[in-house]
Enzyme design. Structure first.
Site, PDB file in Angstrom:
ATOM      1  N   ALA A   1      -6.408  -3.491   3.663  1.00 15.02           N
ATOM      2  CA  ALA A   1      -4.941  -3.612   2.930  1.00 15.02           C
ATOM      3  C   ALA A   1      -4.158  -2.585   3.953  1.00 15.02           C
ATOM      4  O   ALA A   1      -4.440  -2.086   4.938  1.00 15.02           O
ATOM      5  CB  ALA A   1      -5.153  -2.690   1.643  1.00 15.02           C
ATOM      6  N   PHE A   2      -2.935  -2.926   3.664  1.00 16.00           N
ATOM      7  CA  PHE A   2      -1.836  -2.465   4.644  1.00 16.00           C
ATOM      8  C   PHE A   2      -1.963  -1.092   4.652  1.00 16.00           C
ATOM      9  O   PHE A   2      -1.497  -0.335   5.680  1.00 16.00           O
ATOM     10  CB  PHE A   2      -0.528  -2.923   4.169  1.00 16.00           C
ATOM     11  CG  PHE A   2       0.490  -2.350   3.403  1.00 16.00           C
ATOM     12  CD1 PHE A   2       0.148  -2.355   2.281  1.00 16.00           C
ATOM     13  CD2 PHE A   2       1.370  -1.352   3.984  1.00 16.00           C
ATOM     14  CE1 PHE A   2       0.945  -1.409   1.011  1.00 16.00           C
ATOM     15  CE2 PHE A   2       1.990  -0.474   2.977  1.00 16.00           C
ATOM     16  CZ  PHE A   2       1.895  -0.680   1.647  1.00 16.00           C
ATOM     17  N   LYS A   3      -2.382  -0.180   3.682  1.00 15.75           N
ATOM     18  CA  LYS A   3      -2.218   1.261   3.560  1.00 15.75           C
ATOM     19  C   LYS A   3      -2.867   1.689   4.830  1.00 15.75           C
ATOM     20  O   LYS A   3      -2.800   2.947   5.265  1.00 15.75           O
ATOM     21  CB  LYS A   3      -2.666   1.743   2.079  1.00 15.75           C
ATOM     22  CG  LYS A   3      -1.743   1.200   0.983  1.00 15.75           C
ATOM     23  CD  LYS A   3      -2.163   2.041  -0.145  1.00 15.75           C
ATOM     24  CE  LYS A   3      -1.260   1.688  -1.232  1.00 15.75           C
ATOM     25  NZ  LYS A   3      -1.022   0.534  -1.646  1.00 15.75           N
ATOM     26  N   ASP A   4      -4.029   1.192   5.142  1.00  9.12           N
ATOM     27  CA  ASP A   4      -4.562   1.870   6.434  1.00  9.12           C
ATOM     28  C   ASP A   4      -3.826   2.114   7.562  1.00  9.12           C
ATOM     29  O   ASP A   4      -4.066   2.860   8.273  1.00  9.12           O
ATOM     30  CB  ASP A   4      -5.733   0.727   6.917  1.00  9.12           C
ATOM     31  CG  ASP A   4      -7.006   0.512   5.868  1.00  9.12           C
ATOM     32  OD1 ASP A   4      -7.236   1.492   5.313  1.00  9.12           O
ATOM     33  OD2 ASP A   4      -7.469  -0.575   6.079  1.00  9.12           O
TER      34      ASP A   4
ATOM     35  N   MET B   1      -2.322   5.540   6.784  1.00  7.24           N
ATOM     36  CA  MET B   1      -3.527   6.430   6.374  1.00  7.24           C
ATOM     37  C   MET B   1      -4.493   6.682   7.614  1.00  7.24           C
ATOM     38  O   MET B   1      -4.592   8.120   7.638  1.00  7.24           O
ATOM     39  CB  MET B   1      -4.312   5.900   5.295  1.00  7.24           C
ATOM     40  CG  MET B   1      -4.679   6.830   4.268  1.00  7.24           C
ATOM     41  SD  MET B   1      -3.598   7.662   3.140  1.00  7.24           S
ATOM     42  CE  MET B   1      -3.668   6.624   2.077  1.00  7.24           C
TER      43      MET B   1
END
Ligand SMILES: *Cc1c(COP(=O)(O)O)cnc(C)c1O
Length: 481
Positions: free
Chosen positions: A122-125, A128
Site C-alpha cells: 500500500a502507498f503508506k509504505d 512510513m
C-alpha cells in the site's frame, strides 16, 4: 525551514520549530498541525534539473528543502537506504522497480502511478519507510528511545510495523480489533517475529482501539515516563515524503516543464492529496487535484458545498475500500489554513466548532470562491462503482486494480479533460482486498512473489481486553523506563 501551527503557535519570533523538532510530535502545542512557514517556490531551472533525476535524487532535492536541519550527507544516506529497488520489489511485469513509483500507461493520456510496491503493498509504505529511518537517526542522535502506540484497522499498522521492525531505540505497540482484519492483513502483521514489534489484538472494534490510544496519550505522566509517540497521518514528515512522487509522475508523463497534468487521489485523511496540493503550491504544473471518496463522503461534500461536517464515528460506514472509511479528515486543517489565506485565527474559529462535534460552512465566503484557484474538484464512488471500474479496467487494460484505486479511477474519469494527461494514484494492490476482487471478477487477485503462503506463516500476537489500563500494564512490562 521554519514550521508554524495552523492555529498560530510559532508565529511570534523565536517560537517556530524545525523539521526534527516536529518529527516525533503529533499535534502542535495549540492543537493545530505543523506547516512550513512558506512553501519553497521552484524556478523553471529547478524543474528542468529535476526532470533528469532518479527517485532518490529527486527525494533529496525536495526533502532537503523541508528538512534543512538534517546534514545533507545524512539525509542523503537515509534516502538512499529508504528508496531502493530491493524494498519496492513488488512491481508487476513490465514495471521497473528502480523507479520506486513506476507509471503504467493504460491508454494515451490515462496513467496509473504505482505507489504500492513496498513491503505491505500500500502507498503508506513510501512515507512510513522514510519515517522509520528518520526516527532511528534522530533518536540515536539524541540518545533517546521511543515507544510507538497505534491503532489500526489494517493498512497503517502493517505499514508502520514494517517500517519500524528491527529499528534501534524504537518499540511498536499496535492495537487491532481481534478477528476484524482480513486474513491477509492479519498475517502481514502477526507474522512479524521482530522483538521490538508487539501486536495487541483487542477484544473489541477499531473504535475501542482508538479510544485506548487516546486514553493512554491523555495520561501525560504515563506518556512522558514511557516516551509514547505516534506515527499517525498528521505527521508532517509523512506528508512531505509523499510530495516526491507527484513530481516523479509529472516528469514521467510529460516532455516539457510547462505541460499541465491532473491527478486523481483516493482520499481518506487527506494526507496523500495534501502532498499534491503542496507540490502544486511549489510550482509543479498540476491542473486539477481530483479528490475521490467512497460512501464516506465528508470531503466530497466540502468541495461541492463548502460545508465541512465531520461525522460521528458511529455514522462511518464500513465499505469495500476500508482505508478511506473516515469520519473526519485529519489533514484537512492544513488545506483549510491555505484556503483561508493562512489566517490562523480563522482556523482556530473553524476548528473550535469542529472540535465541539460541529461543522462549518464556507459557502458564502471568499475562501470558497478561491477553491478553483487551488485546482480542487471532487467526487464520490460507491461499492457498485468499484465493482464496475475493477471490471472495466481489467477488461480494457488487463490490469487488476484494488478497490481504493478503483474509487480514484472512477472519479478521475468523471473529471477527465481532453488533452490533459490524467494520473490516477494506485494506493494498494488488489491482493489485500481479495473478497471484492472475487466479487468483481470471479477470480482470486494476483499475489506478488513471496506472499503466496503468508497466511500459513507462524503468527505472534497478544489478545487483550479493550481496557486502557491493561494496555498500559502491557507497555510497562515490555518497555523499560
Ligand atoms: C490510507 C489509504 C488511503 C487514504 O489516504 P489518505 O492519505 O488518508 O487520504 C487510500 N487508499 C489506501 C489503500 C490507503 O491505505
Amino acid at each position: 525551514m521554519e514550521y508554524i501551527s495552523t492555529r498560530g503557535h510559532g508565529t511570534q519570533s523565536g517560537t517556530s520549530s524545525r523539521f526534527t523538532d516536529i518529527l516525533l510530535g503529533g499535534l502542535m502545542p495549540d492543537g493545530g498541525l505543523a506547516m512550513p512557514v512558506a512553501y519553497p517556490r521552484l524556478a523553471a531551472s529547478d524543474l528542468a534539473a529535476m526532470r533528469r533525476m532518479n527517485y532518490r535524487e529527486l527525494a533529496l532535492s525536495l526533502l532537503s528543502l523541508f528538512a534543512d536541519d538534517i546534514a545533507l550527507a545524512d539525509l542523503k544516506s537515509i534516502i538512499d537506504r529508504t528508496y531502493t529497488a530491493d524494498i519496492y520489489r513488488n512491481a508487476r511485469a513490465g514495471e521497473n522497480t528502480h523507479d520506486i513509483t513506476p507509471v503504467a500507461t493504460l491508454e494515451p493520456g490515462l496513467h496509473l502511478l504505482a505507489l504500492s510496491n513496498g513491503p505491505t503493498l500500500a502507498f503508506k509504505d513510501i512515507a512510513m519507510q522514510l519515517l522509520g529511518n528518520l526516527f532511528e537517526y534522530v533518536l540515536a542522535r539524541e540518545k533517546r528511545s521511543l515507544n510507538i502506540l497505534g491503532a489500526t484497522s489494517g493498512d497503517t499498522g502493517s505499514s508502520a510495523e514494517y517500517a519500524m521492525r528491527g529499528k534501534r531505540g524504537i518499540r511498536v505497540f499496535m492495537l487491532s480489533p481481534l478477528g476484524k482484519m482480513s486474513a491477509f492483513q492479519t498475517a502481514q502483521m502477526f507474522s512479524l517475529q521482530d522483538p521490538n514489534i508487539h501486536n495487541l489484538a483487542v477484544r473489541g472494534v477499531f473504535d475501542d482501539c482508538q479510544d485506548i490510544v487516546k486514553a493512554v496519550s491523555n495520561d501525560h505522566a504515563f506518556k512522558a515516563r514511557y516516551r509514547i509517540g505516534t506515527v499517525n497521518s498528521i505527521n508532517w514528515a509523512r506528508v512531505s515524503a509523499q510530495i516526491v512522487y507527484y513530481f516523479k509522475a509529472y516528469f514521467a508523463v510529460t516532455r516539457r516543464d510547462d505541460e499541465q497534468v491532473s491527478f486523481s487521489v483516493p482520499s481518506g485523511n487527506f494526507g496523500n492529496i495534501c502532498a499534491g496540493h503542496i507540490a502544486r503550491m511549489m510550482g509543479l504544473p498540476i491542473r486539477k487535484l481530483i479528490l475521490a471518496t467512497n460512501e464516506n463522503d465528508v470531503l466530497d461534500e466540502f468541495f461541492r458545498s463548502g460545508v465541512y461536517r465531520p461525522r460521528a464515528t458511529a455514522e462511518t460506514r464500513q465499505t469495500s475500500s476500508p482505508s478511506m472509511d473516515i469520519s473526519k479528515a485529519s489533514n484537512f486543517e492544513r488545506f483549510a489554513f491555505d484556503l483561508v489565506g493562512r489566517d490562523a485565527a480563522r482556523v482556530r474559529e473553524l476548528w473550535a466548532a469542529v472540535d465541539r462535534g460541529g461543522a462549518f460552512d464556507l459557502s458564502a465566503t471568499p475562501a470558497f470562491a478561491r477553491l478553483a484557484d487551488f485546482g480542487f474538484v471532487s467526487g464520490r464512488s460507491t461499492h457498485a462503482d468499484r465493482l464496475a471500474t475493477i471490471r472495466q479496467v481489467f477488461a480494457q487494460h488487463g490490469r487488476m486494480i484494488d478497490t481504493h484505486t478503483a474509487d480514484g479511477i472512477k472519479v478521475g474519469l468523471d473529471h477527465r479533460e481532453p488533452g490533459i494527461p490524467l494520473v490516477c494514484l494506485e494506493t494498494a494492490l488488489p491482493a489485500k482486498f481479495a473478497e471484492t476482487i472475487r466479487e468483481a471478477l470471479g477470480r482470486e487477485p494476483q499475489r506478488p512473489a513471496g506472499f503466496e503462503n503468508i497466511e500459513a506463516l507462524p503468527q505472534r500476537s497478544q489478545v487483550i481486553d479493550a481496557d486502557a489500563q491493561a494496555v498500559k500494564d502491557f507497555i510497562a512490562r515490555h518497555a523499560p523506563t
